[in-house]
Design an enzyme around this catalytic site. Structure first.
Site, PDB file in Angstrom:
ATOM      1  N   LYS A  78      -2.300  -1.520  -3.704  1.00  0.00           N
ATOM      2  CA  LYS A  78      -3.142  -0.332  -3.642  1.00  0.00           C
ATOM      3  C   LYS A  78      -2.284   0.917  -3.686  1.00  0.00           C
ATOM      4  O   LYS A  78      -1.291   0.962  -2.957  1.00  0.00           O
ATOM      5  CB  LYS A  78      -3.919  -0.384  -2.328  1.00  0.00           C
ATOM      6  CG  LYS A  78      -4.773   0.819  -2.055  1.00  0.00           C
ATOM      7  CD  LYS A  78      -5.427   0.659  -0.721  1.00  0.00           C
ATOM      8  CE  LYS A  78      -6.244   1.886  -0.407  1.00  0.00           C
ATOM      9  NZ  LYS A  78      -6.792   1.856   0.924  1.00  0.00           N
TER      10      LYS A  78
ATOM     11  N   LYS B 214       0.856  -1.184   0.000  1.00  0.00           N
ATOM     12  CA  LYS B 214       0.000   0.000   0.000  1.00  0.00           C
ATOM     13  C   LYS B 214       0.890   1.231   0.000  1.00  0.00           C
ATOM     14  O   LYS B 214       1.697   1.434   0.905  1.00  0.00           O
ATOM     15  CB  LYS B 214      -0.917   0.004   1.219  1.00  0.00           C
ATOM     16  CG  LYS B 214      -1.789   1.253   1.282  1.00  0.00           C
ATOM     17  CD  LYS B 214      -2.796   1.191   2.403  1.00  0.00           C
ATOM     18  CE  LYS B 214      -3.595   2.477   2.469  1.00  0.00           C
ATOM     19  NZ  LYS B 214      -4.532   2.496   3.597  1.00  0.00           N
TER      20      LYS B 214
ATOM     21  N   TYR C  56     -15.437   1.108  -6.679  1.00  0.00           N
ATOM     22  CA  TYR C  56     -16.699   1.753  -6.326  1.00  0.00           C
ATOM     23  C   TYR C  56     -17.743   1.571  -7.422  1.00  0.00           C
ATOM     24  O   TYR C  56     -18.910   1.833  -7.219  1.00  0.00           O
ATOM     25  CB  TYR C  56     -16.449   3.247  -6.033  1.00  0.00           C
ATOM     26  CG  TYR C  56     -15.510   3.439  -4.860  1.00  0.00           C
ATOM     27  CD1 TYR C  56     -15.974   3.343  -3.548  1.00  0.00           C
ATOM     28  CD2 TYR C  56     -14.139   3.674  -5.049  1.00  0.00           C
ATOM     29  CE1 TYR C  56     -15.116   3.483  -2.466  1.00  0.00           C
ATOM     30  CE2 TYR C  56     -13.275   3.814  -3.971  1.00  0.00           C
ATOM     31  CZ  TYR C  56     -13.770   3.719  -2.689  1.00  0.00           C
ATOM     32  OH  TYR C  56     -12.916   3.851  -1.614  1.00  0.00           O
TER      33      TYR C  56
HETATM   34  C1  PBG Z   1      -6.910   3.618   5.495  1.00  0.00           C
HETATM   35  C2  PBG Z   1      -7.467   3.532   4.129  1.00  0.00           C
HETATM   36  C3  PBG Z   1      -7.374   4.485   3.104  1.00  0.00           C
HETATM   37  C4  PBG Z   1      -8.064   3.967   2.008  1.00  0.00           C
HETATM   38  C5  PBG Z   1      -8.578   2.736   2.392  1.00  0.00           C
HETATM   39  N1  PBG Z   1      -8.166   2.467   3.698  1.00  0.00           N
HETATM   40  C6  PBG Z   1      -6.822   5.844   3.068  1.00  0.00           C
HETATM   41  C7  PBG Z   1      -5.434   6.116   3.430  1.00  0.00           C
HETATM   42  O1  PBG Z   1      -4.599   5.232   3.576  1.00  0.00           O
HETATM   43  O2  PBG Z   1      -5.161   7.302   3.578  1.00  0.00           O
HETATM   44  C8  PBG Z   1      -8.221   4.650   0.696  1.00  0.00           C
HETATM   45  C9  PBG Z   1      -9.268   4.114  -0.214  1.00  0.00           C
HETATM   46  C10 PBG Z   1      -9.580   5.024  -1.332  1.00  0.00           C
HETATM   47  O3  PBG Z   1      -8.920   6.067  -1.536  1.00  0.00           O
HETATM   48  O4  PBG Z   1     -10.535   4.705  -2.062  1.00  0.00           O
HETATM   49  N2  PBG Z   1      -7.776   3.026   6.423  1.00  0.00           N
END
Ligand code: PBG
Length: 326
Positions: free
Chosen positions: A249, A197, A314
């Protein structure tokens, strides 16, 4: 003059030929719908930066889950937005807290017809917006956070989640969650590890969706966009720690990572087409600059082609509707 013997164009001549030789296909069962539920809402609240997406009430969330099951989607990923926050994200542990209550009501609605997944992370619950608790210097404290994740995971499993998604990028989070689940008799609850991530600017709209309190960034715990090799290390660690599935991600700016991970992972690979990816396509389409439906389908097909078995998007219900129309 010599003409080519191989003519790849031959197999592109009709829709039926193209369908015959398509290497990648989309199917609703591999799509996962991320959803937001906000405590205290009486009406769903539309998100300005994600046109078409809302923060749900309990009722509209239940309806979205039933619709997702009817459409044959693979799963739903729940994110909770609490009314009150504190430094340690206490609301995440409350069995009646917004996320745990939502898991319970969605499970009551869909049973085992849809895979119910939930976010194991503190950022929605802390008043500083970080994914973990802070130490005396204001840094995210990895190991203190792990103890809370372990409790959160057990609470979510007890509420009925089939799959937990630790998204906070704390080192050791998968191992600690696996141990806690097993000790609580939740051996059958799976973990989809947000393994690779990245700290991304494309999370912007999500921060509105979860009413994020974050000032600053997550660069001390999320990955650096410059790094490719490191993703393999992150995945290997999560696999050793017991991840049942792994995730990359964001998706679209990280297709090389996805391809690398897909080529080495012995477990299913998910990719998260995040809020900013959604917002970009919606914004361009709203301006008439791109064909909305074609762009959405191409974006998800590209993520699948790069190697994702599962895609969090989404647009999952809309895509499933299109696939059903044929
Ligand atoms: C953190 C989390 C994030 C997203 C999912 N889980 C945001 C981040 O790490 O700042 C982002 C998902 C998206 O942007 O659609 N719990």
């Amino acid at each position: 003059m010599s003409f080519p013997i191989h003519r790849p164009r031959r197999l592109r001549q009709t829709p039926a030929l193209r369908r015959l030789v398509a290497e990648t296909r989309l199917h609703p069962a591999e799509l996962i719908l991320p959803v937001f539920i906000r405590e205290g809402l009486t009406e769903p609240a539309p998100l300005q930066s994600m046109p078409g997406i809302v923060q749900h009430t309990t009722d509209t969330l239940k309806r979205a889950a039933v619709e997702a099951a009817e459409l044959g989607l693979g799963g739903i990923m729940l994110f909770g937005v609490p009314e009150t926050r504190d430094a340690v994200g206490s609301a995440s542990l409350d069995p009646e807290g917004v996320l745990n209550a939502a898991i319970r009501s969605v499970r009551a609605e869909v049973g085992d017809d849809l895979v119910v997944m939930s976010d194991v992370c503190l950022d929605e619950f802390t008043d500083h917006g970080h994914c973990g608790v802070l130490d005396a210097q204001g840094r995210v404290d990895n190991d203190a956070t792990l103890e809370i994740y372990a409790q959160m995971a057990v609470a979510q499993a007890e509420a009925g989640a089939h799959v937990l998604g630790p998204s906070g990028m704390m080192d050791g989070q998968v191992a600690v969650i696996r141990q806690a689940l097993d000790a609580a008799g939740q051996q059958d609850v799976s973990i989809v590890a947000y393994a690779a991530k990245y700290a991304s600017a494309f999370y912007g709209p999500f921060r509105e969706a979860v009413d994020s309190q974050l000032k600053g960034d997550r660069r001390t715990y999320q990955m650096d966009a410059a790094n490719r090799r490191e993703a393999i290390l992150e995945v290997e660690l999560d696999l050793e720690e017991g991840a049942d599935m792994i995730m990359v991600k964001p998706a679209m700016s990280y297709l090389d990572i996805l391809a690398d991970v897909a080529s080495m992972s012995p477990v299913p690979v998910a990719a998260y087409q995040i809020s900013g990816e959604y917002a970009m396509i919606e914004a361009a389409a709203a301006n008439g600059w791109i064909d909305r439906k074609a762009s959405i389908l191409e974006s998800v097909l590209g993520i699948r082609r790069a190697g994702a078995n599962l895609v969090l998007t989404y647009w999952a219900p809309e895509i499933a509707g299109w696939l059903r129309e044929g």
